[in-house]
Design an enzyme around this catalytic site. Structure first.
Site, PDB file in Angstrom:
ATOM      1  CD  GLU A 229       3.231  15.011  -1.156  1.00 16.35           C
ATOM      2  OE1 GLU A 229       4.437  14.725  -1.235  1.00 16.35           O
ATOM      3  OE2 GLU A 229       2.723  15.964  -1.755  1.00 16.35           O
ATOM      4  CB  CYS A 263       8.636  11.422   4.315  1.00 15.21           C
ATOM      5  SG  CYS A 263       7.995  13.075   4.528  1.00 15.21           S
TER       6      CYS A 263
HETATM    7  P1  NAP Z   1       1.771   3.347   5.789  1.00 16.05           P
HETATM    8  O1  NAP Z   1       1.880   2.048   6.463  1.00 16.05           O
HETATM    9  O2  NAP Z   1       1.841   3.387   4.316  1.00 16.05           O
HETATM   10  O3  NAP Z   1       0.400   3.988   6.286  1.00 16.05           O
HETATM   11  C1  NAP Z   1      -0.053   5.247   5.834  1.00 16.05           C
HETATM   12  C2  NAP Z   1      -1.553   5.224   5.770  1.00 16.05           C
HETATM   13  O4  NAP Z   1      -1.951   4.360   4.716  1.00 16.05           O
HETATM   14  C3  NAP Z   1      -2.227   4.694   7.024  1.00 16.05           C
HETATM   15  O5  NAP Z   1      -3.430   5.400   7.217  1.00 16.05           O
HETATM   16  C4  NAP Z   1      -2.497   3.240   6.682  1.00 16.05           C
HETATM   17  O6  NAP Z   1      -3.566   2.706   7.407  1.00 16.05           O
HETATM   18  C5  NAP Z   1      -2.838   3.359   5.218  1.00 16.05           C
HETATM   19  N1  NAP Z   1      -2.596   2.167   4.429  1.00 16.05           N
HETATM   20  C6  NAP Z   1      -1.575   1.274   4.548  1.00 16.05           C
HETATM   21  N2  NAP Z   1      -1.676   0.331   3.593  1.00 16.05           N
HETATM   22  C7  NAP Z   1      -2.762   0.634   2.854  1.00 16.05           C
HETATM   23  C8  NAP Z   1      -3.404   0.020   1.733  1.00 16.05           C
HETATM   24  N3  NAP Z   1      -2.906  -1.063   1.161  1.00 16.05           N
HETATM   25  N4  NAP Z   1      -4.517   0.590   1.249  1.00 16.05           N
HETATM   26  C9  NAP Z   1      -5.011   1.691   1.807  1.00 16.05           C
HETATM   27  N5  NAP Z   1      -4.473   2.323   2.863  1.00 16.05           N
HETATM   28  C10 NAP Z   1      -3.355   1.790   3.375  1.00 16.05           C
HETATM   29  O7  NAP Z   1       2.869   4.368   6.283  1.00 16.05           O
HETATM   30  P2  NAP Z   1       3.246   4.762   7.777  1.00 16.05           P
HETATM   31  O8  NAP Z   1       4.016   3.648   8.359  1.00 16.05           O
HETATM   32  O9  NAP Z   1       2.051   5.263   8.510  1.00 16.05           O
HETATM   33  O10 NAP Z   1       4.191   6.022   7.505  1.00 16.05           O
HETATM   34  C11 NAP Z   1       5.510   5.895   7.168  1.00 16.05           C
HETATM   35  C12 NAP Z   1       5.732   6.086   5.678  1.00 16.05           C
HETATM   36  O11 NAP Z   1       5.131   7.296   5.249  1.00 16.05           O
HETATM   37  C13 NAP Z   1       7.197   6.244   5.345  1.00 16.05           C
HETATM   38  O12 NAP Z   1       7.475   5.552   4.163  1.00 16.05           O
HETATM   39  C14 NAP Z   1       7.352   7.747   5.146  1.00 16.05           C
HETATM   40  O13 NAP Z   1       8.450   8.132   4.364  1.00 16.05           O
HETATM   41  C15 NAP Z   1       6.056   8.073   4.496  1.00 16.05           C
HETATM   42  N6  NAP Z   1       5.744   9.503   4.624  1.00 16.05           N
HETATM   43  C16 NAP Z   1       5.778  10.286   3.514  1.00 16.05           C
HETATM   44  C17 NAP Z   1       5.545  11.644   3.620  1.00 16.05           C
HETATM   45  C18 NAP Z   1       5.607  12.563   2.428  1.00 16.05           C
HETATM   46  O14 NAP Z   1       5.131  13.684   2.544  1.00 16.05           O
HETATM   47  N7  NAP Z   1       6.153  12.155   1.304  1.00 16.05           N
HETATM   48  C19 NAP Z   1       5.246  12.179   4.866  1.00 16.05           C
HETATM   49  C20 NAP Z   1       5.213  11.340   5.972  1.00 16.05           C
HETATM   50  C21 NAP Z   1       5.450   9.986   5.833  1.00 16.05           C
HETATM   51  P3  NAP Z   1      -3.324   1.724   8.669  1.00 16.05           P
HETATM   52  O15 NAP Z   1      -2.569   2.492   9.678  1.00 16.05           O
HETATM   53  O16 NAP Z   1      -4.703   1.389   9.105  1.00 16.05           O
HETATM   54  O17 NAP Z   1      -2.548   0.566   8.141  1.00 16.05           O
END
Ligand code: NAP
Length: 466
Positions: A229, A263
């Site tokens: 997601e 998102c």
């Molecule tokens: P993020 O930086 O991608 O982080 C999400 C999760 O992934 C965190 O637990 C993060 O851990 C982990 N993570 C990051 N890079 C990783 C990697 N290379 N390998 C493994 N795990 C990794 O996103 P965010 O800033 O928290 O959230 C914002 C994003 O989420 C936006 O793009 C938003 O649109 C999207 N989102 C999508 C949905 C949906 O349902 N489609 C819902 C909500 C949010 P760390 O915090 O330890 O880095």
């Protein structure tokens, strides 16, 4: 290693004694997850649904307490955090009430005495989750997963560790045995090791597209299923027959929800030329009316962004887009003072080479586009790498049907803002990810869908086929 968190409303470090897990501690938790699964998968669905209902009661009964943890860690308004806890309680109740029906055997008529499809759990599932809806994202995975007989391992975003621990505690207090739902306080650098572990059977990630791609790559190498997601840049399309007052008021709400960090927030506002000026005037007014301030205060609509880096990103996207010719209709400058505040902002006339045209803007910044007709509105809406939600405003039914069929998105809402609902599948297409959460479809993503044939004689109608 100690974990530091910062209150986004003040910029102050929150005192904490939390530590990241050592590799040995991670190993013990993975072993416990494996053991817990062997027992949990054999429990009755009635037992699991009763515990899920109890989790829902804890959430509803203590919603203010959980809401404060969310607001302190990631800055959402307290009233929206309370609503989030209530929504989690709803998801728990929903799967408590419907889980048995979703998991029931499906009879299929063949030449066998009896043939049917049975849904069996697959094992420990790793959930990598974002901070923006720190409870909801987790519960919409965990409620169906635990009722289905799987066990959950949560790697939450690094800035919301107290939310992660509070969620683990809710499931324990609801009666789920130790190991059925565990929080792993680890950084993203430790995720690959967990995905490689044979005890972990699948993974779900909600977050940015690069994080999803990295987890899917590693899981794919291990032949483990993933649900992703990811990000979105949802279109909100306003056509001449729309109720402009309602559309503009909803547009501001849909852009500023969760301090602009959702998102499925409407991000690109595509407006038919015939109503462009009338809509814009109303929309600017509605965005200016959003009250920015202390997320704990009752009358605040928009609190701070969750992290300093989030605000820096938004600021850069707006600045560079304006430098390339985009017009700032309102907002556009950070709010000085403590905390990571940024005002509701509207950009118009955005050139294709501006960062805001292609990138997801994760803050209260609306991108306004003029379309000469419905065809151009559809092509602008689809001119995005993302395909999560979409919202169309029209009172013409034939026009609405056309947008439902032609928008490249996992969800289309007509005359309403996009929102998740436990009863409906949630997810996207293109770079917004794949797989679905919620509904019966979401529950079946992490199941062994087993075909059962009950008769001595095997199928023989197509002997050459596999
Ligand atoms: P993020 O930086 O991608 O982080 C999400 C999760 O992934 C965190 O637990 C993060 O851990 C982990 N993570 C990051 N890079 C990783 C990697 N290379 N390998 C493994 N795990 C990794 O996103 P965010 O800033 O928290 O959230 C914002 C994003 O989420 C936006 O793009 C938003 O649109 C999207 N989102 C999508 C949905 C949906 O349902 N489609 C819902 C909500 C949010 P760390 O915090 O330890 O880095």
């Amino acid at each position: 290693m100690p974990i530091t968190t910062i209150n986004p409303a003040t910029g102050e470090e929150q005192p904490t004694k939390l530590e990241k897990l050592t590799p040995e501690q991670v190993e013990r938790k993975l072993a416990l997850a494996g053991e817990a699964f062997r027992a949990h998968r054999r429990t009755s669905i009635a037992d699991r649904t009763a515990k899920m209902a109890a989790a829902g009661e804890i959430l509803a009964g203590e919603k203010e307490k959980f809401a404060r943890i969310m607001t302190m860690e990631m800055g959402k308004t307290l009233k929206s955090a309370i609503a989030e806890a209530e929504k989690c309680a709803w998801a728990c109740r929903y799967y408590a009430e419907n889980g048995a029906r979703f998991l029931a055997d499906e009879e299929v008529e063949t030449k066998a005495k009896r043939s049917y499809v049975r849904h069996l759990p697959i094992g420990p599932v790793l959930a990598v989750m974002p901070w923006n809806f720190p409870f909801w994202q987790v519960f919409r995975f965990a409620a169906p997963a635990l009722v289905a007989g799987n066990v959950g391992l949560l790697k939450h975003a690094s800035n919301v560790p107290r939310c992660a621990l509070a969620i683990e505690d809710i499931f324990r207090r609801a009666g789920f045995p130790e190991g059925v739902f565990q929080t792993l306080l680890i950084g993203s650098d430790a995720v690959a090791g967990v995905l490689d572990d044979p005890r972990v059977r699948a993974a779900t990630l909600t977050g940015s597209t690069p994080a999803g791609s990295s987890v899917a790559e590693r899981a794919g190498k291990n032949l483990k299923k993933t649900v992703l997601e990811l990000g979105g840049s949802d279109p909100f399309i306003v056509l001449p027959s729309a109720d402009l007052d309602l559309a503009a008021e909803t547009a501001a709400k849909a852009r500023c929800i969760n301090n602009g960090q959702s998102c499925i927030a409407a991000k690109r506002f595509i407006v038919h030329a015939d109503v462009y000026d009338a809509f814009t005037e109303r929309f600017v007014r509605a965005m200016r009316a959003q009250k920015v301030g202390d997320p704990m205060a009752d009358d605040t609509d928009v609190g701070p962004l969750a992290m300093e880096s989030t605000r820096d990103d938004v600021e850069r996207q707006v600045r560079e887009s304006a430098a390339r010719g985009a017009k700032v209709l309102t907002g556009g400058e950070r709010i000085e003072g403590p905390g990571w505040f940024y005002p509701p902002t509207i950009l118009a006339e955005i050139p294709e080479d501006a960062p805001a045209y292609r990138e997801e803007v994760f803050g209260p910044v609306a991108l306004l586009f003029r379309a000469k007709d419905a065809d151009e509105a559809i092509s602008l809406a689809n001119d995005s790498d993302f395909g999560l939600g979409s919202s169309v405003w029209t009172r013409d039914e034939a026009e609405a049907r056309r947008f439902v069929d032609e928008l490249e998105a996992g969800m289309t809402f007509v005359n309403a803002m996009v929102a998740s609902d436990p009863r409906l599948p949630f997810g996207g297409v293109k770079e917004s990810g794949y797989g679905r959460e919620l509904g019966s479809i979401g529950m079946r993503e992490f199941m062994n869908i087993k075909s059962v044939w009950m008769e001595d004689e095997g199928p023989d109608e197509h002997p050459a086929a596999e």
